[in-house]
Design an enzyme around this catalytic site. Structure first.
Site, short mmCIF file in Angstrom:
data_model
loop_
_atom_site.label_atom_id
_atom_site.label_comp_id
_atom_site.label_asym_id
_atom_site.label_seq_id
_atom_site.Cartn_x
_atom_site.Cartn_y
_atom_site.Cartn_z
CB ILE A 96 58.93 147.76 124.57
CG1 ILE A 96 57.97 148.96 124.57
CG2 ILE A 96 58.18 146.45 124.80
CD1 ILE A 96 56.97 148.95 123.44
CG HIS A 113 53.59 154.94 133.49
ND1 HIS A 113 54.19 155.02 132.25
CD2 HIS A 113 52.30 155.33 133.32
CE1 HIS A 113 53.29 155.40 131.35
NE2 HIS A 113 52.14 155.59 131.98
C1 GAR Z 1 59.77 160.43 134.11
O1 GAR Z 1 58.67 161.29 134.11
C2 GAR Z 1 59.29 158.98 134.14
O2 GAR Z 1 58.14 158.78 134.92
C3 GAR Z 1 58.98 158.74 132.69
O3 GAR Z 1 60.05 159.36 132.00
C4 GAR Z 1 60.51 160.48 132.77
C5 GAR Z 1 62.01 160.35 132.96
O4 GAR Z 1 62.55 161.47 133.59
N1 GAR Z 1 58.88 157.33 132.38
C6 GAR Z 1 58.01 156.82 131.53
O5 GAR Z 1 57.24 157.47 130.88
C7 GAR Z 1 58.05 155.28 131.43
N2 GAR Z 1 56.89 154.76 130.80
P1 GAR Z 1 64.00 161.44 134.22
O6 GAR Z 1 64.95 160.85 133.15
O7 GAR Z 1 64.32 162.88 134.51
O8 GAR Z 1 63.95 160.58 135.44
#
Ligand code: GAR
Length: 201
Positions: A96, A113
């Site tokens: 955050i 998100h």
């Molecule tokens: C993704 O699904 C992204 O949307 C989410 O974390 C994952 C990261 O994957 N983000 C959140 O939840 C933010 N609030 P990655 O490291 O493989 O890109």
């Protein structure tokens, strides 16, 4: 050059999709844009080595080394500012951010998100969508404001919730859309910027 700095906390599959798109979409030639650095709050984030393999500068700013959030955010902002970025891209960055940090990068800070915001801000989005009986889930790219997972929406993609979906199976299909949507949203942002100030491309 328009520098793009990407912030990650984990595997960095969205970051990898953006790096691929920057190459295949010739962002350097078309927009004068490049991925200048990938920064993580987790020194062991898999995405850091992946970025380094692609010849991108990598930095770890370990949040555990700071007693208070303000100090971490100041160190993070300083690490980002080294690259004077036109755009700061949160790609699975799971911290955050303080209002001061958000204000510092106002207008050039975006996030992805895994839900159709304003539904399901926060964590466990896929399970919460399934529990609520949603028939459609999805993903949102948005400008970052001080309110968590809020802010003007830049792009969205819907993903159907299928009979028998678990959080894991739904997350996998949503992630495939994330990898398509995030590069598209950034490219659209670069196109708009290039039209607004053609001489800086
Ligand atoms: C993704 O699904 C992204 O949307 C989410 O974390 C994952 C990261 O994957 N983000 C959140 O939840 C933010 N609030 P990655 O490291 O493989 O890109």
């Amino acid at each position: 050059m328009k520098n793009i700095v990407i912030l990650i906390s984990g595997g960095g599959s969205n970051m990898a999709a953006i790096v691929r798109a920057a190459g295949s979409g010739r962002w350097a030639e078309r927009f004068g844009a490049r991925i200048a650095a990938v920064i993580s709050n987790q020194p062991t984030a898999g995405g850091l080595s992946l970025a380094a393999t692609n010849g991108i500068a990598t930095v770890a700013v370990d949040h555990k080394a700071f007693a208070v959030r303000d100090e971490f955010d100041a160190a993070l902002a300083a690490a980002i500012d080294v690259h004077a970025p036109a755009l700061v891209v949160l790609a699975g960055f799971m911290r955050i951010l303080t209002p001061g940090f958000v204000a510092h990068f106002d207008g050039r800070l975006i996030n992805i998100h895994p839900s159709l915001l304003p539904a399901f801000p926060g964590l466990r989005t896929h399970q919460r969508a399934i529990d609520a009986g949603c028939q459609v889930a999805g993903v949102t790219v948005h400008h970052v404001t001080t309110e968590l997972d809020h802010g003007p929406i830049l792009a969205q993609a819907a993903v159907p919730v299928l009979h028998g979906d678990t959080a894991a199976t739904l997350a996998e299909r949503v992630l495939a859309q994330e990898h398509r949507l995030y590069p598209l949203a950034i490219e659209r942002w670069l196109e708009i910027e290039a039209t607004a100030s053609p001489e800086s491309a």
